[in-house]
Design an enzyme around this catalytic site. Structure first.
Site, PDB file in Angstrom:
ATOM      1  N   ARG A  44       0.880  -1.173   0.000  1.00  0.00           N
ATOM      2  CA  ARG A  44       0.000   0.000   0.000  1.00  0.00           C
ATOM      3  C   ARG A  44       0.907   1.209   0.000  1.00  0.00           C
ATOM      4  O   ARG A  44       1.830   1.297   0.804  1.00  0.00           O
ATOM      5  CB  ARG A  44      -0.876  -0.026   1.255  1.00  0.00           C
ATOM      6  CG  ARG A  44      -1.657   1.221   1.528  1.00  0.00           C
ATOM      7  CD  ARG A  44      -3.002   1.166   0.821  1.00  0.00           C
ATOM      8  NE  ARG A  44      -3.969   2.124   1.307  1.00  0.00           N
ATOM      9  CZ  ARG A  44      -3.916   3.421   1.125  1.00  0.00           C
ATOM     10  NH1 ARG A  44      -2.899   3.976   0.525  1.00  0.00           N
ATOM     11  NH2 ARG A  44      -4.875   4.203   1.566  1.00  0.00           N
ATOM     12  N   GLU A  71     -11.041   4.329  -5.167  1.00  0.00           N
ATOM     13  CA  GLU A  71     -11.200   2.884  -5.308  1.00  0.00           C
ATOM     14  C   GLU A  71     -11.658   2.564  -6.726  1.00  0.00           C
ATOM     15  O   GLU A  71     -12.222   3.410  -7.416  1.00  0.00           O
ATOM     16  CB  GLU A  71     -12.216   2.364  -4.295  1.00  0.00           C
ATOM     17  CG  GLU A  71     -11.839   2.635  -2.852  1.00  0.00           C
ATOM     18  CD  GLU A  71     -10.485   2.093  -2.455  1.00  0.00           C
ATOM     19  OE1 GLU A  71     -10.139   0.965  -2.880  1.00  0.00           O
ATOM     20  OE2 GLU A  71      -9.755   2.785  -1.729  1.00  0.00           O
ATOM     21  N   ARG A 116      -0.468  -5.902   4.647  1.00  0.00           N
ATOM     22  CA  ARG A 116       0.252  -5.309   3.514  1.00  0.00           C
ATOM     23  C   ARG A 116       1.408  -4.464   4.023  1.00  0.00           C
ATOM     24  O   ARG A 116       1.320  -3.820   5.065  1.00  0.00           O
ATOM     25  CB  ARG A 116      -0.674  -4.405   2.687  1.00  0.00           C
ATOM     26  CG  ARG A 116      -1.831  -5.109   2.051  1.00  0.00           C
ATOM     27  CD  ARG A 116      -2.714  -4.145   1.296  1.00  0.00           C
ATOM     28  NE  ARG A 116      -3.320  -3.180   2.206  1.00  0.00           N
ATOM     29  CZ  ARG A 116      -4.281  -2.339   1.876  1.00  0.00           C
ATOM     30  NH1 ARG A 116      -4.756  -2.332   0.643  1.00  0.00           N
ATOM     31  NH2 ARG A 116      -4.772  -1.492   2.751  1.00  0.00           N
TER      32      ARG A 116
END
Length: 118
Positions: free
Chosen positions: A47, A55, A89
């Site tokens: 990320r 998004e 992440r």
């Protein structure tokens, strides 16, 4: 800003903070702020630190942000890991090898992402 690279530890010191740095191959770009990298044989979902991009379901901006990131991302990048998020992440700054240009900052300058302070 003071920057000192300690290559045998794969750690970079900038100001009062230490970051792990890795040279990685780009495997996939999901959206405007998430990608999967191959770092020394490890699959690293990443990320982009300190930015927020639309998004993919936010039409048409999500696709535009993803395509902008794909356009500026070379096949090999430097990942400066800052943290790990709640989804496991890696959270980090993605840099162009050689020039050190930040893809995170570039997306903000292009208007494809905004600064995200959390």
């Amino acid at each position: 800003m003071l920057s000192l690279m300690v290559p045998w530890l794969n750690v970079e010191y900038i100001g009062p903070l230490f970051y792990q740095t890795d040279t990685c191959q780009v495997r996939r770009i999901y959206d405007g702020d998430t990608m999967t990298l191959n770092c020394h044989g490890r699959k690293v979902k990443t990320r982009l630190y300190c930015i927020d991009a639309p998004e993919m379901n936010q039409h048409p901006w999500g696709r535009q942000a993803r395509d902008a990131l794909r356009k500026i991302t070379p096949k090999t990048v430097v990942l400066r890991t800052v943290d790990t998020d709640q989804y496991g992440r890696s959270v980090g700054e993605v840099l162009v090898p050689g020039s050190g240009e930040s893809l995170n900052l570039h997306l903000v300058k292009q208007g494809q992402a905004e600064v995200y302070w959390q």
